[in-house]
Enzyme design. Structure first.
Site, short mmCIF file in Angstrom:
data_model
loop_
_atom_site.label_atom_id
_atom_site.label_comp_id
_atom_site.label_asym_id
_atom_site.label_seq_id
_atom_site.Cartn_x
_atom_site.Cartn_y
_atom_site.Cartn_z
N ALA A 1 46.90 33.41 66.39
CA ALA A 1 47.21 31.97 66.35
C ALA A 1 48.65 31.76 65.89
O ALA A 1 49.40 30.97 66.47
CB ALA A 1 46.24 31.26 65.41
N TYR A 2 49.05 32.48 64.84
CA TYR A 2 50.40 32.34 64.30
C TYR A 2 51.44 32.67 65.37
O TYR A 2 52.39 31.92 65.60
CB TYR A 2 50.57 33.25 63.09
N ASN B 1 62.15 25.41 58.40
CA ASN B 1 61.54 26.63 57.86
C ASN B 1 60.05 26.45 57.57
O ASN B 1 59.31 27.44 57.56
CB ASN B 1 62.27 27.04 56.59
N PHE C 1 47.31 31.86 58.36
CA PHE C 1 46.09 32.30 57.68
C PHE C 1 46.21 33.78 57.34
O PHE C 1 46.89 34.53 58.04
CB PHE C 1 44.87 32.07 58.57
#
Length: 276
Positions: free
Chosen positions: A192-193, A89, A94
């Site tokens: 990005a994530y 998990n 950001f």
């Protein structure tokens, strides 16, 4: 017979904490290990759950620190003979208004979400016992990011024969292109994530295939899942789901009964397999 054990990474708060609580409530027929980078925060979370009548145990874990990962590996091997349930998990993102350059955001997020998760899998997958369950918490953002990729990149990420080395090269290429500022021109999405979670979802498929080849009779199931948009420090207070609601699909996969062969190597949302 060794005692059963379930491990949840990054579980001192948010969805991870809700997964630990859910395992304790079930109740899981063995020990439940709550892990956190920060020992004090982890112990505080354990103390809070004990006030609720549950009895998780704590083990320090920083998924980006090889020494920390190895300590958990040794602890599980010595005390339990392996691991029965592993929920990866731990992750980060950001904020939307973050001021760090996108290249820096890409590198830091990739280091935790993809490489950190991969490091834990490399260390602990060999310890997973027969009928074990491995759940990698990904995100629907991975599907959205995949759809924003160029057709060429989409084809590579969907290729059933993609290997771990190829996947790592793609993840590193994204970071390099993000640092150079030409990631959009190279066919990458602007998140990005989401891109790191593409990596987690595809890595899940690769690892599931490998474990089926190496241990075909052990009944181990490895899946990725989306918990949904959940009210956490990371996702913010406007999200529609509570952490407990976000924990439902990870818990469903972690507690799949013995003897099943599916889902395996899948991306699961709301307890249903999603097309990748």
């Amino acid at each position: 017979m060794s005692r059963k054990v379930a491990v949840v990474t990054g579980s001192n708060k948010g969805i991870g904490l809700a997964i630990v609580r859910g395992l304790c409530k079930h109740p899981y027929p063995g020990d439940v290990l709550l892990t956190a980078r920060n020992e004090q925060l982890g112990l505080e979370a354990v103390a809070a759950l004990r006030k609720e009548g549950f009895n998780p145990l704590f083990h320090q874990l920083d998924i980006c620190d090889p020494v920390s990962v190895q300590r958990l590996h040794d602890h599980l091997l010595q005390n339990y003979g392996g691991v029965d349930v592993l929920v990866n998990n731990a992750g980060m993102a950001f904020k939307v208004n973050a001021t760090e350059p996108f290249g820096e955001q890409a590198e830091v997020t990739m280091q935790t979400n993809f490489y950190g998760t991969m490091q834990v899998l490399h260390s602990l997958l060999p310890l997973v016992k027969p009928q074990g369950r491995v759940v990698n918490v990904s995100s629907i953002a991975s599907k959205r990011a995949l759809c924003q990729c160029s057709p060429t990149l989409q084809a590579r990420f969907r290729d059933s024969s993609i290997g771990e080395e190829d996947l790592c090269q793609l993840m590193q290429q994204f970071v390099s292109d993000a640092k150079a500022g030409d990631h959009l021109e190279k066919g990458w999405p602007s998140t990005a994530y989401g891109t790191t979670k593409i990596g987690v979802t595809v890595l899940t498929r690769i690892q599931a295939h490998q474990i089926s080849e190496q241990r075909p009779n052990d009944g181990i199931l490895v899946n990725a899942c989306c918990p949904g948009w959940v009210r956490t420090d990371m996702a913010g207070p406007k999200a529609p789901k509570s952490p407990e609601e976000g924990a439902e699909t990870p818990l469903y996969l972690a507690l799949l009964p013995p003897g099943l062969t599916e889902p395996h190597g899948q991306f699961v949302s709301e307890k249903k397999v999603e097309e990748w």
